[in-house]
Design a protein around this motif. Structure first.
Motif, PDB file in Angstrom:
ATOM      1  N   UNK A   1       0.841  -1.177   0.000  1.00 61.90           N
ATOM      2  CA  UNK A   1       0.000   0.000   0.000  1.00 61.90           C
ATOM      3  C   UNK A   1       0.889   1.245   0.000  1.00 61.90           C
ATOM      4  N   UNK A   2       0.596   2.186  -0.844  1.00 65.63           N
ATOM      5  CA  UNK A   2       1.366   3.406  -0.940  1.00 65.63           C
ATOM      6  C   UNK A   2       0.645   4.530  -0.206  1.00 65.63           C
ATOM      7  N   UNK A   3       1.413   5.352   0.470  1.00 59.97           N
ATOM      8  CA  UNK A   3       0.886   6.506   1.190  1.00 59.97           C
ATOM      9  C   UNK A   3       1.045   7.738   0.326  1.00 59.97           C
ATOM     10  N   UNK A   4       0.059   8.607   0.302  1.00 65.02           N
ATOM     11  CA  UNK A   4       0.189   9.890  -0.391  1.00 65.02           C
ATOM     12  C   UNK A   4       0.988  10.829   0.504  1.00 65.02           C
ATOM     13  N   UNK A   5       2.030  11.385  -0.065  1.00 64.94           N
ATOM     14  CA  UNK A   5       2.885  12.273   0.700  1.00 64.94           C
ATOM     15  C   UNK A   5       3.595  13.214  -0.254  1.00 64.94           C
ATOM     16  N   UNK A   6       4.191  14.250   0.312  1.00 66.16           N
ATOM     17  CA  UNK A   6       5.012  15.168  -0.455  1.00 66.16           C
ATOM     18  C   UNK A   6       6.381  15.237   0.213  1.00 66.16           C
ATOM     19  N   UNK A   7       7.378  15.591  -0.585  1.00 62.35           N
ATOM     20  CA  UNK A   7       8.726  15.775  -0.061  1.00 62.35           C
ATOM     21  C   UNK A   7       9.110  17.231  -0.287  1.00 62.35           C
ATOM     22  N   UNK A   8       9.630  17.836   0.761  1.00 61.38           N
ATOM     23  CA  UNK A   8      10.023  19.241   0.678  1.00 61.38           C
ATOM     24  C   UNK A   8      11.210  19.475   1.593  1.00 61.38           C
ATOM     25  N   UNK A   9      11.916  20.618   1.392  1.00 64.83           N
ATOM     26  CA  UNK A   9      12.966  20.971   2.344  1.00 64.83           C
ATOM     27  C   UNK A   9      12.356  21.240   3.723  1.00 64.83           C
ATOM     28  N   UNK A  10      13.050  20.814   4.751  1.00 65.01           N
ATOM     29  CA  UNK A  10      12.599  21.116   6.110  1.00 65.01           C
ATOM     30  C   UNK A  10      12.694  22.617   6.346  1.00 65.01           C
ATOM     31  N   UNK A  11      11.875  23.092   7.267  1.00 65.98           N
ATOM     32  CA  UNK A  11      11.852  24.518   7.586  1.00 65.98           C
ATOM     33  C   UNK A  11      12.447  24.747   8.975  1.00 65.98           C
ATOM     34  N   UNK A  12      13.058  25.919   9.125  1.00 64.69           N
ATOM     35  CA  UNK A  12      13.546  26.298  10.448  1.00 64.69           C
ATOM     36  C   UNK A  12      12.387  26.193  11.427  1.00 64.69           C
ATOM     37  N   UNK A  13      12.644  25.734  12.596  1.00 67.87           N
ATOM     38  CA  UNK A  13      11.594  25.553  13.593  1.00 67.87           C
ATOM     39  C   UNK A  13      11.044  24.137  13.624  1.00 67.87           C
ATOM     40  N   UNK A  14      11.397  23.302  12.650  1.00 69.72           N
ATOM     41  CA  UNK A  14      10.900  21.916  12.616  1.00 69.72           C
ATOM     42  C   UNK A  14      11.887  20.913  13.203  1.00 69.72           C
ATOM     43  N   UNK A  15      13.046  21.378  13.641  1.00 62.67           N
ATOM     44  CA  UNK A  15      14.078  20.453  14.123  1.00 62.67           C
ATOM     45  C   UNK A  15      13.572  19.568  15.259  1.00 62.67           C
ATOM     46  N   UNK A  16      12.842  20.119  16.195  1.00 61.36           N
ATOM     47  CA  UNK A  16      12.341  19.338  17.329  1.00 61.36           C
ATOM     48  C   UNK A  16      11.377  18.246  16.917  1.00 61.36           C
ATOM     49  N   UNK A  17      10.422  18.589  16.074  1.00 57.04           N
ATOM     50  CA  UNK A  17       9.444  17.613  15.586  1.00 57.04           C
ATOM     51  C   UNK A  17      10.139  16.514  14.775  1.00 57.04           C
ATOM     52  N   UNK A  18      11.122  16.897  13.993  1.00 56.64           N
ATOM     53  CA  UNK A  18      11.842  15.915  13.176  1.00 56.64           C
ATOM     54  C   UNK A  18      12.748  15.033  14.032  1.00 56.64           C
TER      55      UNK A  18
END
Length: 154
Positions: free
Chosen positions: A1-18
């Motif tokens: 099963x394939x998931x729908x997703x997008x790939x993008x550069x991470x944004x400043x402020x996302x380091x903790x969540x990542x």
């Protein structure tokens, strides 16, 4: 099963969540708390990498499904510094698409070779992506633990 997703550069402020995603992904393999604590430096997304455009995020809706980062090691050799897929998205195409995007990013930055110091549980994935084992290196998180070292052309 394939998931729908997008790939993008991470944004400043996302380091903790990542970083949280990296921890969940690593813990998925059953490592104990002591090992996870020793591995934290290897699981932490560096905000400077994000600022330099070296971190990619696979996103499912508004939630992160995977994260990957590359770093210049010199002499046209880049390493995959981070590569983690959220456990709920494993086996759904996120990793393969994220890997392809990371290869493109490294190649566009001048990489002629990519190296990967792999968790043993991830070696088969990297081999499916075309990497070959070129050796082993000692883990910085566990005494006596050897990790597969792989490489491929971007």
């Amino acid at each position: 099963m394939t998931t729908r997703f997008t790939i993008r550069p991470a944004r400043l402020g996302e380091a903790g969540v990542l970083t949280d995603l990296c921890v969940r992904s690593k813990a998925h393999w059953g490592y104990d708390d002591a090992f996870m604590a020793r591995a934290m430096s290897e699981l932490t997304v560096d905000p400077d990498w994000i600022a330099d455009g070296l971190v990619l995020l696979a996103e499912h809706g508004a939630l992160p499904a995977g994260v990957a980062a590359t770093a210049d090691e010199g002499d046209d050799v880049w390493e995959i510094a981070l590569f983690f897929v959220d456990p709920g998205h494993m086996g759904k195409g996120v990793g393969a698409a994220l890997f392809a995007a990371l290869r493109t990013l490294a190649r566009d930055r001048g990489a002629r070779r990519l190296t990967i110091l792999s968790d043993p549980n991830a070696e088969a994935f990297y081999r499916r992506m075309g990497a070959v084992r070129i050796g082993e290196e000692r883990s910085s998180s566990a005494t006596g633990r050897l990790l597969p070292l792989l490489a491929l052309d971007p």
